[in-house]
Design a protein around this motif. Structure first.
Motif, PDB file in Angstrom:
ATOM      1  N   ASN A   1       0.795  -1.103   0.049  1.00 35.05           N
ATOM      2  CA  ASN A   1      -0.118  -0.010  -0.106  1.00 35.05           C
ATOM      3  C   ASN A   1       0.928   1.270  -0.133  1.00 35.05           C
ATOM      4  O   ASN A   1       0.533   2.357  -0.668  1.00 35.05           O
ATOM      5  N   CYS A   2       2.084   1.138   0.869  1.00 34.35           N
ATOM      6  CA  CYS A   2       2.768   2.576   0.839  1.00 34.35           C
ATOM      7  C   CYS A   2       3.423   2.684  -0.480  1.00 34.35           C
ATOM      8  O   CYS A   2       3.315   4.053  -1.239  1.00 34.35           O
ATOM      9  N   CYS A   3       3.941   1.752  -1.268  1.00 34.94           N
ATOM     10  CA  CYS A   3       4.269   1.941  -2.575  1.00 34.94           C
ATOM     11  C   CYS A   3       3.289   2.335  -3.522  1.00 34.94           C
ATOM     12  O   CYS A   3       3.502   3.186  -4.441  1.00 34.94           O
ATOM     13  N   GLY A   4       2.198   1.832  -3.551  1.00 32.31           N
ATOM     14  CA  GLY A   4       1.181   2.343  -4.396  1.00 32.31           C
ATOM     15  C   GLY A   4       0.563   3.861  -4.011  1.00 32.31           C
ATOM     16  O   GLY A   4       0.303   4.499  -4.810  1.00 32.31           O
ATOM     17  N   ILE A   5       0.520   4.079  -2.935  1.00 29.74           N
ATOM     18  CA  ILE A   5       0.159   5.674  -2.441  1.00 29.74           C
ATOM     19  C   ILE A   5       1.267   6.433  -2.956  1.00 29.74           C
ATOM     20  O   ILE A   5       1.087   7.565  -3.456  1.00 29.74           O
TER      21      ILE A   5
END
Length: 120
Positions: free
Chosen positions: A102-106
């Motif tokens: 999720n961090c990478c996507g955000i």
């Protein structure tokens, strides 16, 4: 993107001092890994390191690669020893409840690009 933007997007919490200097620091790349050998091989300048690995090697690797910000995912909190190591080297540490995925996507959705790596 400023570190202050990253903190807001990831609902981050600093474990090191939240100075105006670091909040205004511009990050242009993100690299996510739990393998510090890959960080050494592929990370470029002005990168944030997103990791779930919670040991002193993360701070040592970040120091070697001039990484100004480490984000620990899944609410991991490094030891006081690691936080003190980071403070001494000018590295800032943030923790977030988000997963690495999720961090990478955000961060990617907000415009950060990755470091060099496979296929690049």
């Amino acid at each position: 993107m400023k570190v202050s933007d990253i903190k807001e997007m990831l609902d981050g919490r600093f474990l090191t001092e939240e100075t105006e200097e670091i909040m205004e620091h511009v990050i242009t790349r993100a690299y996510a890994s739990d393998l510090m050998s890959e960080v050494l091989a592929y990370t470029l300048e002005n990168a944030v390191l997103v990791t779930g690995l919670n040991n002193p090697q993360v701070v040592r690797t970040s120091e070697m690669m001039d990484i100004p910000l480490i984000v620990f995912v899944r609410a991991k909190e490094p030891s006081d020893e690691m936080v003190n190591m980071a403070k001494k080297t000018g590295i800032h540490i943030m923790t977030t409840n988000h997963s690495m995925f999720n961090c990478c996507g955000i961060l990617h959705s907000a415009g950060l690009i990755g470091g060099r790596g496979y296929g690049k």
